[in-house]
Design a protein around this motif. Structure first.
Motif, PDB file in Angstrom:
ATOM      1  N   VAL A  19       2.253   5.881 -23.526  1.00 17.60           N
ATOM      2  CA  VAL A  19       2.271   6.511 -22.198  1.00 17.60           C
ATOM      3  C   VAL A  19       0.866   6.620 -21.606  1.00 17.60           C
ATOM      4  O   VAL A  19       0.641   6.288 -20.439  1.00 17.60           O
ATOM      5  CB  VAL A  19       2.929   7.914 -22.268  1.00 17.60           C
ATOM      6  N   LEU A  20      -0.098   7.072 -22.420  1.00 12.96           N
ATOM      7  CA  LEU A  20      -1.440   7.281 -21.869  1.00 12.96           C
ATOM      8  C   LEU A  20      -2.080   5.993 -21.353  1.00 12.96           C
ATOM      9  O   LEU A  20      -2.547   5.948 -20.214  1.00 12.96           O
ATOM     10  CB  LEU A  20      -2.342   7.960 -22.909  1.00 12.96           C
ATOM     11  N   PRO A  21      -2.099   4.929 -22.140  1.00 16.25           N
ATOM     12  CA  PRO A  21      -2.673   3.685 -21.602  1.00 16.25           C
ATOM     13  C   PRO A  21      -1.923   3.171 -20.372  1.00 16.25           C
ATOM     14  O   PRO A  21      -2.547   2.620 -19.470  1.00 16.25           O
ATOM     15  CB  PRO A  21      -2.531   2.693 -22.761  1.00 16.25           C
ATOM     16  N   VAL A  22      -0.598   3.413 -20.327  1.00 12.48           N
ATOM     17  CA  VAL A  22       0.155   2.982 -19.140  1.00 12.48           C
ATOM     18  C   VAL A  22      -0.360   3.718 -17.903  1.00 12.48           C
ATOM     19  O   VAL A  22      -0.559   3.125 -16.842  1.00 12.48           O
ATOM     20  CB  VAL A  22       1.668   3.221 -19.338  1.00 12.48           C
ATOM     21  N   LEU A  23      -0.614   5.026 -18.065  1.00  9.40           N
ATOM     22  CA  LEU A  23      -1.157   5.794 -16.943  1.00  9.40           C
ATOM     23  C   LEU A  23      -2.527   5.255 -16.532  1.00  9.40           C
ATOM     24  O   LEU A  23      -2.860   5.173 -15.352  1.00  9.40           O
ATOM     25  CB  LEU A  23      -1.268   7.274 -17.312  1.00  9.40           C
ATOM     26  N   GLY A  24      -3.320   4.895 -17.537  1.00  4.81           N
ATOM     27  CA  GLY A  24      -4.626   4.304 -17.238  1.00  4.81           C
ATOM     28  C   GLY A  24      -4.470   3.003 -16.477  1.00  4.81           C
ATOM     29  O   GLY A  24      -5.157   2.760 -15.477  1.00  4.81           O
ATOM     30  N   CYS A  25      -3.541   2.179 -16.959  1.00  6.06           N
ATOM     31  CA  CYS A  25      -3.332   0.883 -16.311  1.00  6.06           C
ATOM     32  C   CYS A  25      -2.787   1.042 -14.897  1.00  6.06           C
ATOM     33  O   CYS A  25      -3.035   0.205 -14.030  1.00  6.06           O
ATOM     34  CB  CYS A  25      -2.381   0.018 -17.127  1.00  6.06           C
ATOM     35  N   ALA A  26      -2.039   2.154 -14.677  1.00  6.92           N
ATOM     36  CA  ALA A  26      -1.512   2.399 -13.338  1.00  6.92           C
ATOM     37  C   ALA A  26      -2.658   2.465 -12.333  1.00  6.92           C
ATOM     38  O   ALA A  26      -2.520   2.049 -11.182  1.00  6.92           O
ATOM     39  CB  ALA A  26      -0.709   3.698 -13.324  1.00  6.92           C
ATOM     40  N   LEU A  27      -3.798   2.962 -12.794  1.00  7.28           N
ATOM     41  CA  LEU A  27      -4.945   3.046 -11.897  1.00  7.28           C
ATOM     42  C   LEU A  27      -5.449   1.643 -11.536  1.00  7.28           C
ATOM     43  O   LEU A  27      -5.829   1.368 -10.398  1.00  7.28           O
ATOM     44  CB  LEU A  27      -6.051   3.851 -12.574  1.00  7.28           C
ATOM     45  N   LEU A  28      -5.430   0.764 -12.543  1.00  4.58           N
ATOM     46  CA  LEU A  28      -5.792  -0.631 -12.247  1.00  4.58           C
ATOM     47  C   LEU A  28      -4.785  -1.228 -11.274  1.00  4.58           C
ATOM     48  O   LEU A  28      -5.147  -1.971 -10.360  1.00  4.58           O
ATOM     49  CB  LEU A  28      -5.815  -1.460 -13.539  1.00  4.58           C
ATOM     50  N   ALA A  29      -3.502  -0.845 -11.500  1.00  5.57           N
ATOM     51  CA  ALA A  29      -2.458  -1.370 -10.612  1.00  5.57           C
ATOM     52  C   ALA A  29      -2.681  -0.917  -9.177  1.00  5.57           C
ATOM     53  O   ALA A  29      -2.433  -1.677  -8.233  1.00  5.57           O
ATOM     54  CB  ALA A  29      -1.084  -0.916 -11.102  1.00  5.57           C
ATOM     55  N   VAL A  30      -3.177   0.318  -8.988  1.00  8.06           N
ATOM     56  CA  VAL A  30      -3.430   0.817  -7.636  1.00  8.06           C
ATOM     57  C   VAL A  30      -4.408  -0.118  -6.914  1.00  8.06           C
ATOM     58  O   VAL A  30      -4.209  -0.484  -5.753  1.00  8.06           O
ATOM     59  CB  VAL A  30      -3.988   2.263  -7.679  1.00  8.06           C
ATOM     60  N   ALA A  31      -5.452  -0.537  -7.644  1.00  5.56           N
ATOM     61  CA  ALA A  31      -6.433  -1.449  -7.032  1.00  5.56           C
ATOM     62  C   ALA A  31      -5.751  -2.739  -6.587  1.00  5.56           C
ATOM     63  O   ALA A  31      -5.977  -3.236  -5.477  1.00  5.56           O
ATOM     64  CB  ALA A  31      -7.558  -1.746  -8.016  1.00  5.56           C
ATOM     65  N   LEU A  32      -4.893  -3.280  -7.460  1.00  9.17           N
ATOM     66  CA  LEU A  32      -4.202  -4.525  -7.117  1.00  9.17           C
ATOM     67  C   LEU A  32      -3.250  -4.328  -5.953  1.00  9.17           C
ATOM     68  O   LEU A  32      -3.156  -5.175  -5.066  1.00  9.17           O
ATOM     69  CB  LEU A  32      -3.429  -5.046  -8.340  1.00  9.17           C
ATOM     70  N   ILE A  33      -2.546  -3.168  -5.963  1.00 11.90           N
ATOM     71  CA  ILE A  33      -1.590  -2.901  -4.877  1.00 11.90           C
ATOM     72  C   ILE A  33      -2.321  -2.836  -3.541  1.00 11.90           C
ATOM     73  O   ILE A  33      -1.863  -3.389  -2.536  1.00 11.90           O
ATOM     74  CB  ILE A  33      -0.828  -1.583  -5.147  1.00 11.90           C
ATOM     75  N   ILE A  34      -3.476  -2.173  -3.534  1.00 11.71           N
ATOM     76  CA  ILE A  34      -4.244  -2.087  -2.283  1.00 11.71           C
ATOM     77  C   ILE A  34      -4.546  -3.495  -1.786  1.00 11.71           C
ATOM     78  O   ILE A  34      -4.336  -3.831  -0.621  1.00 11.71           O
ATOM     79  CB  ILE A  34      -5.548  -1.288  -2.491  1.00 11.71           C
ATOM     80  N   PHE A  35      -5.014  -4.336  -2.705  1.00 16.19           N
ATOM     81  CA  PHE A  35      -5.378  -5.699  -2.308  1.00 16.19           C
ATOM     82  C   PHE A  35      -4.167  -6.461  -1.772  1.00 16.19           C
ATOM     83  O   PHE A  35      -4.193  -7.009  -0.669  1.00 16.19           O
ATOM     84  CB  PHE A  35      -5.990  -6.437  -3.503  1.00 16.19           C
ATOM     85  N   PHE A  36      -3.075  -6.451  -2.553  1.00 20.12           N
ATOM     86  CA  PHE A  36      -1.946  -7.306  -2.167  1.00 20.12           C
ATOM     87  C   PHE A  36      -1.204  -6.775  -0.948  1.00 20.12           C
ATOM     88  O   PHE A  36      -0.722  -7.559  -0.132  1.00 20.12           O
ATOM     89  CB  PHE A  36      -0.994  -7.503  -3.349  1.00 20.12           C
ATOM     90  N   ALA A  37      -1.127  -5.442  -0.812  1.00 23.50           N
ATOM     91  CA  ALA A  37      -0.447  -4.894   0.360  1.00 23.50           C
ATOM     92  C   ALA A  37      -1.191  -5.286   1.636  1.00 23.50           C
ATOM     93  O   ALA A  37      -0.577  -5.678   2.635  1.00 23.50           O
ATOM     94  CB  ALA A  37      -0.338  -3.375   0.249  1.00 23.50           C
TER      95      ALA A  37
END
Lengths: 308, 281
Positions: A19-37
């Motif tokens: 769970v913890l690393p997934v939450l960490g990775c979610a932050l990386l995902a936010v960066a990608l989402i900003i870019f792709f959106a």
């Protein structure tokens, strides 16, 4: 003791370890989402006009679907530079005062006030700029600058108040806390022994600052300035309210202009058609990439202060 | 003789430079003084019960208030908190407890760098994710924008708070045979609780002051709204609209709304301050 490692680990630990690393990775995902959106919205405009035309064209006409962002890029750069030029000396002076000169009680109070300055919402700065700063510039500051420095193309033209100069001054006030607090942070990491050494050799406090403190902190201060620049480039509301919102390019700081964030703020809600929305989203994407680069560079500089 | 002149010059330069630094402090704080003074003095004039509770009046009509905008701002930050807090705090706990490796460094760097992404960009993202798919402006889109905006700063600040927990506490718990996950939840997070609450409240306060990402997500609304799929008013957007209007009455209301906003943000920050003080770390 002979049990394999995994079996000895508590089931909760295994869940937690996922769970913890997934939450960490979610932050990386936010960066990608900003870019792709942004990229997805921008696509129609990029396909129709091309990146080069979008960034270097100087006409912005939603009706004819002709979009060139040069006036906005110019306005963003000019206002941010004015902001940095005004804010840097003041914030370094402030930081030196806080770390090298002020007694403790004064330091606590000033540091708190600077924090309050950082916490004031951008739209309140804009309100103050529009109602106080702009009239002041129009009636007093710009005529005076024109009289004394009018030989420079920067200070020519009628004093309108709304324009690059007003936006630059507002930006200076807004990025000042950022630059000052990062500079203070950098100065604090400097070993006290270096200062004491300079003072013991007979340097006055200012000489210690000039010869020892500032050279030590140079990189960090540069990093702080870049961080401030990144803030200034993306600042929206306060600038939108005082820059005049004219998509034109002028040499004079007294003229009204436009910036990238301002045009997004003003036109996005009423954008007509996918190309207009796309052009604005493309500008947002450009802002995102530039601010990432600047803030990444700034972090690297601030961290590497010890290796000059 | 020459020596003495020289050292006098050095002393004068030292004073001069000290004076310059002091001037810098005054120049930095002057706008703060001016802003606070004007917001309080001009804002207080339009402040009243009806200003705080009523719907905005049309141009020319007297009276009216920003009640729906106050409620709207609160509504938006609650939505933002629901979306942003779990992610931000969770990522922060990850960074503090398991973030030593390469993935941790990557996440930490991303959080730092994302912290300075312009808020208007995040507005465009929320527009693309929610408004473009639902085909209407909505409180949800505004809340999402504010929520995303919270995450990076929140993660870094939470990490710092959790790191303040003394290592001996963790070791004591582990030595008693408590599994690592229980140690994190009931020892580390419990100790850091006040700090995390502080960080969360500051994040909410910052979100309440955002305008740019709301302009084309939650838009504005002249009426009360409690539905996430409808546009909603907010104090900041209301201040913007009032401030740039040509009507004197509206400009007065801009100062009034600014005072309400500053009080709200100030209250949240003050609350944050006290949670920090009362906490164990």
């Amino acid at each position: 003791m002979l049990l394999p490692q995994t079996d000895r680990r508590h089931i909760g630990d295994r869940v937690f370890g996922i769970v913890l690393p997934v939450l960490g990775c979610a932050l990386l995902a936010v960066a990608l989402i900003i870019f792709f959106a942004c990229a997805k919205l921008a696509l129609p405009a990029i396909e129709k006009l091309g990146v080069l035309r979008l960034l270097t064209g100087s006409d912005w006409n939603p009706v004819e679907e002709s979009f060139g962002a040069l006036p906005f890029i110019y306005g963003t750069l000019v206002t941010s530079l004015v902001g940095i030029v005004l804010a840097l000396p003041i914030s370094v002076g402030l930081a030196l005062f806080l770390t090298e000169m002020a007694p403790r009680q004064v330091r606590v109070v000033v540091a708190m006030l600077v924090q309050i300055l950082a916490g004031i919402p951008s739209v309140v700065y804009g309100l103050w700029g529009l109602m106080v700063l702009v009239p002041l510039l129009r009636s007093t500051v710009e005529p005076a600058l024109g009289r004394w420095l009018g030989f420079l193309p920067l200070f020519r033209g009628p004093p309108i108040g709304l324009g690059y100069l007003a936006a630059g001054i507002i930006l200076a006030i807004m990025i000042l806390p950022t630059i000052a607090s990062v500079t203070v942070e950098v100065l604090r990491t400097m070993p006290q022994a270096l200062r004491e050494g300079a003072l013991a050799l007979g340097a006055t406090p200012w000489e210690a600052i000039r010869l020892v403190v500032l050279p030590y902190a140079r990189r960090g201060i540069f990093g702080a300035a870049i961080l401030g620049l990144g803030r200034a480039l993306g600042e929206t509301m306060a600038v939108t309210m005082v820059i005049g919102n004219q998509p034109e390019i002028h040499a004079s700081l007294f003229s009204p202009g436009y910036t990238l964030p301002s045009v997004i703020a003003n036109e996005f809600a009423e954008a007509t058609g996918a190309v207009h929305t796309g052009a604005l989203a493309a500008l947002a994407l450009a802002l995102f990439l530039v601010s990432l680069t600047l803030s990444g560079a700034a972090r690297v500089l601030i961290r590497s202060r010890r290796l000059r | 003789m020459k020596m003495r002149v020289h050292s006098a010059v050095r002393r004068v330069v030292n004073w001069g430079m000290t004076g310059l630094c002091l001037t810098a402090v005054l120049m930095a704080l002057m706008p703060l003084g001016s802003i606070l003074w004007l917001v309080v003095s001009k804002g207080a004039r339009s402040l009243s019960i009806s200003f705080l509770t009523e719907l905005p009046a049309a141009v020319g009509e007297s009276g009216g208030g920003v009640g729906n905008a106050i409620v709207g701002t609160l509504y938006l930050v609650v939505l933002a908190g629901l979306l942003g807090l779990p992610l931000g705090v969770g990522a922060g706990v990850y960074l503090a407890e398991r973030g030593a490796g390469r993935l941790g460094s990557a996440v930490r760097f991303t959080a730092e760098v994302l912290g300075s992404v312009p808020s208007i960009v995040v507005g465009v993202v929320a527009y693309g994710l929610v408004v473009a798919t639902m085909h209407r402006f909505s409180a949800l889109a505004g809340g999402l924008a504010l929520g995303i905006l919270m995450v990076p700063t929140l993660a870094r600040a939470t990490e710092e708070m959790v790191r303040l927990v003394p290592h001996t506490l963790r070791e004591a718990s582990l030595a008693l045979g408590v599994p690592a996950w229980r140690t994190t939840l009931s020892i580390v997070l419990r100790t850091a609780w006040g700090g995390i609450l502080n960080v969360a409240l500051l994040g909410i306060a910052r979100a309440a002051g955002e305008t740019a990402p709301l302009l084309f997500t939650s838009l504005n609304n002249q009426y009360w709204n409690f539905r996430p799929d409808q546009p909603t008013a907010s104090l900041t957007v209301q201040i913007f609209n009032y401030a740039i209007s040509p009507y004197e009455d509206w400009q007065r209301k801009a100062w009034g709304s600014a005072l309400v906003l500053l009080l709200l943000v100030g209250l949240l920050s003050l609350l944050a301050h006290f949670t920090r003080r009362r906490s164990a770390i």
